[in-house]
Scaffold this active site. Sequence first.
Site, PDB file in Angstrom:
ATOM      1  N   ASP A   1      37.461  36.077  41.156  1.00 51.70           N
ATOM      2  CA  ASP A   1      36.967  36.024  40.309  1.00 51.70           C
ATOM      3  C   ASP A   1      37.512  37.729  40.109  1.00 51.70           C
ATOM      4  OD1 ASP A   1      34.479  36.793  38.450  1.00 51.70           O
ATOM      5  OD2 ASP A   1      33.359  35.327  39.769  1.00 51.70           O
TER       6      ASP A   1
ATOM      7  N   ASP B   1      41.733  38.067  37.036  1.00 52.08           N
ATOM      8  CA  ASP B   1      41.045  38.768  36.212  1.00 52.08           C
ATOM      9  C   ASP B   1      41.937  37.577  35.196  1.00 52.08           C
ATOM     10  OD1 ASP B   1      40.054  39.148  32.975  1.00 52.08           O
ATOM     11  OD2 ASP B   1      41.259  41.248  32.914  1.00 52.08           O
TER      12      ASP B   1
ATOM     13  N   TYR C   1      30.227  34.160  21.459  1.00 52.28           N
ATOM     14  CA  TYR C   1      29.895  32.614  23.038  1.00 52.28           C
ATOM     15  C   TYR C   1      29.831  31.594  22.085  1.00 52.28           C
ATOM     16  CZ  TYR C   1      27.983  31.910  26.999  1.00 52.28           C
ATOM     17  OH  TYR C   1      27.715  30.884  28.106  1.00 52.28           O
TER      18      TYR C   1
ATOM     19  N   THR D   1      21.367  35.140  32.626  1.00 51.01           N
ATOM     20  CA  THR D   1      19.876  35.434  32.799  1.00 51.01           C
ATOM     21  C   THR D   1      18.714  35.898  33.585  1.00 51.01           C
ATOM     22  OG1 THR D   1      19.667  32.546  33.721  1.00 51.01           O
ATOM     23  CG2 THR D   1      20.496  32.373  31.981  1.00 51.01           C
TER      24      THR D   1
END
Length: 256
Positions: free
Chosen positions: A44, A67, A160, A198
């Site tokens: 990550d 990345d 997205y 979320t």
Amino acid sequence: MTGTPNRSRSIAGRIAIVTGAASGMGAATAKLFAAEGARVAVTDLDLSACEAVAAECGADARAYALDVADKDAVAKVVATIAADFGGIDILVNNAGVSSFCPLDDDGYEDVWHRALAVMLTAHQRMVRTALPHLRRSDAARIVNIASTEGLGATAGDTPYVAAKTGVTGLTRGLAVDLGPEGITVNCICPGPIRTAMTDTVPDDHKTIFAKRRTALKRYGDPEEVAHVTLSLVLPAASYITGAVIPVDGGLMARNA
């Protein structure tokens, strides 16, 4: 790839790369794989967060800052992982970014390019970079994480939606290209899942949405997605490829 197929239902000893593994579904997948005996490369942007996840995974996990939108970084990190572990058997392309942006927003172009770079271009780049190592595995598995936004659309979310729809098509294309070599490529489309993306949605809004839109009347947990990913990377999952599987609590099954 020749010889008797290995149809084991265990990933013990398998070498897996999970991108976007510092939190959410990626972290849940890395931990589950490790619990099942896999050797896991936790990747990550945030190295310290990756190290924390790798520590939870155990001694057979290692953390790498990556990345996925950086071509040179992908080449370097994948090569390092293959050298550190002695190969690659499993690749889970999970890294993603929130890309909600109205069409007429001044920053739309930047959001669009970042969405495709991280969630589509990076997927094929990771596959192509890992491919020489995957070809040496006797049960190579690739799982791309898309979204139910790749099967439908929410207003104001076109970057997205475009990226995730691209992932479903990329998965099918890769499955056809790599099928003759016995390398399977499948796609998971999570629906409403409790992740960092979320977290900004208030709990009462989550409850209202889930009761109105999903068959199970709730948000899912990252671990529930991870278990489906696990099922697709088993050596025994040797005759499923090109599949696009919603893990959405029945969201796509409902008309409204």
